[in-house]
Design an enzyme around this catalytic site. Sequence first.
Site, PDB file in Angstrom:
ATOM      1  N   GLN A  39       0.825  -1.204   0.000  1.00  0.00           N
ATOM      2  CA  GLN A  39       0.000   0.000   0.000  1.00  0.00           C
ATOM      3  C   GLN A  39       0.864   1.260   0.000  1.00  0.00           C
ATOM      4  O   GLN A  39       0.604   2.208  -0.749  1.00  0.00           O
ATOM      5  CB  GLN A  39      -0.934   0.020   1.206  1.00  0.00           C
ATOM      6  CG  GLN A  39      -1.894   1.207   1.190  1.00  0.00           C
ATOM      7  CD  GLN A  39      -2.685   1.356   2.466  1.00  0.00           C
ATOM      8  OE1 GLN A  39      -2.506   0.590   3.417  1.00  0.00           O
ATOM      9  NE2 GLN A  39      -3.560   2.341   2.509  1.00  0.00           N
ATOM     10  N   ILE A  42       2.363   1.786  -3.427  1.00  0.00           N
ATOM     11  CA  ILE A  42       1.381   2.300  -4.377  1.00  0.00           C
ATOM     12  C   ILE A  42       1.070   3.770  -4.106  1.00  0.00           C
ATOM     13  O   ILE A  42       1.016   4.595  -5.018  1.00  0.00           O
ATOM     14  CB  ILE A  42       0.085   1.471  -4.316  1.00  0.00           C
ATOM     15  CG1 ILE A  42       0.330   0.052  -4.835  1.00  0.00           C
ATOM     16  CG2 ILE A  42      -1.028   2.137  -5.115  1.00  0.00           C
ATOM     17  CD1 ILE A  42      -0.818  -0.899  -4.555  1.00  0.00           C
ATOM     18  N   GLU A  43       0.862   4.095  -2.826  1.00  0.00           N
ATOM     19  CA  GLU A  43       0.385   5.431  -2.482  1.00  0.00           C
ATOM     20  C   GLU A  43       1.465   6.504  -2.621  1.00  0.00           C
ATOM     21  O   GLU A  43       1.169   7.619  -3.060  1.00  0.00           O
ATOM     22  CB  GLU A  43      -0.146   5.431  -1.041  1.00  0.00           C
ATOM     23  CG  GLU A  43      -1.371   4.571  -0.823  1.00  0.00           C
ATOM     24  CD  GLU A  43      -2.555   5.044  -1.643  1.00  0.00           C
ATOM     25  OE1 GLU A  43      -2.778   6.258  -1.727  1.00  0.00           O
ATOM     26  OE2 GLU A  43      -3.249   4.187  -2.211  1.00  0.00           O
ATOM     27  N   SER A  44       2.701   6.189  -2.228  1.00  0.00           N
ATOM     28  CA  SER A  44       3.713   7.248  -2.150  1.00  0.00           C
ATOM     29  C   SER A  44       5.077   6.861  -2.698  1.00  0.00           C
ATOM     30  O   SER A  44       6.019   7.655  -2.592  1.00  0.00           O
ATOM     31  CB  SER A  44       3.895   7.657  -0.682  1.00  0.00           C
ATOM     32  OG  SER A  44       4.468   6.583   0.064  1.00  0.00           O
ATOM     33  N   TYR A 145      -7.311  -3.226   0.795  1.00  0.00           N
ATOM     34  CA  TYR A 145      -7.010  -2.145  -0.155  1.00  0.00           C
ATOM     35  C   TYR A 145      -8.289  -1.642  -0.821  1.00  0.00           C
ATOM     36  O   TYR A 145      -8.424  -0.446  -1.097  1.00  0.00           O
ATOM     37  CB  TYR A 145      -6.003  -2.583  -1.212  1.00  0.00           C
ATOM     38  CG  TYR A 145      -5.479  -1.384  -1.971  1.00  0.00           C
ATOM     39  CD1 TYR A 145      -4.529  -0.547  -1.378  1.00  0.00           C
ATOM     40  CD2 TYR A 145      -5.959  -1.054  -3.224  1.00  0.00           C
ATOM     41  CE1 TYR A 145      -4.074   0.583  -2.028  1.00  0.00           C
ATOM     42  CE2 TYR A 145      -5.507   0.074  -3.883  1.00  0.00           C
ATOM     43  CZ  TYR A 145      -4.563   0.886  -3.282  1.00  0.00           C
ATOM     44  OH  TYR A 145      -4.129   2.015  -3.926  1.00  0.00           O
TER      45      TYR A 145
END
Length: 271
Positions: A39, A42-44, A145
């Site tokens: 996660q 993916i996010e940052s 997610y």
Amino acid sequence: MSAFADISATGSSTGNRVTNAIAMASRRTGVDFSYLLGQAKIESSLNPTARASTSSATGLYQFIDQSWLAVIDKHGSEYGLGWASDAIQQSGGRYYVADPDLRQQILDLRKHPETASVMAAEHAADNKAYLESKLGREAEPVDLYLAHFLGVGGAAKFLSVHDRAPAADAASLFPSAARANRSIFYDRSGNARSFAEIRDRFASKLQKGADSLGGDIQYASASLPQGAKTVQPADYVRIETQRLAEQPDIMVKPQPQTARLAYLMLATLGR
């Protein structure tokens, strides 16, 4: 030595520090390490200070302001952040902090890898419990997610249909989400994807994020990285002391900032 040594709320962080922070959060909460790592990737792209250009989303897990205030309000006191959770209030379904400087300090904690990771893990654990109560089965990492993507209520609705009719067209049930995320709900030819296809694509995306670092994946049952420990109040004392040292206009007379630091020091002595 605490795992917070040599890191600030706004400074850069090595990849090792970030992965250690995620491993600590996994260990503390029982949330799967590979999920939390995927996660964050993916996010940052594992950047603790990442900031979205189109929203208030900030940090490793791209919490928007309201989501961050909500999770700090619920779980902050468990991690030495009583000063933050006590300052957060609710009105009309929204969270707010009366003191704008204190509000910014709380929001800046999103840039601190240990705090962001453990709050993301607590948020995931809350979502996991909710989904399992609705679905009657164990929530897998990809389901968590989906809760992040659709909101926990939307994910429960999505997964309930998925479990009954995985080949059904998902866009018809989520028209607003499909319009805002066309590449997720439709293929390149414009054909609507099924519930199973969407879930499988998210699962692949998560796994790709976790695999991108290489090496063996660590899970919540694994030992903590060497030198990594649980969040301690002393860590927040150090962060606040550093923040005050960087503000040249702090007066000798009592200030909200120095009062907060005194509170944190007392909390540390009381442990």
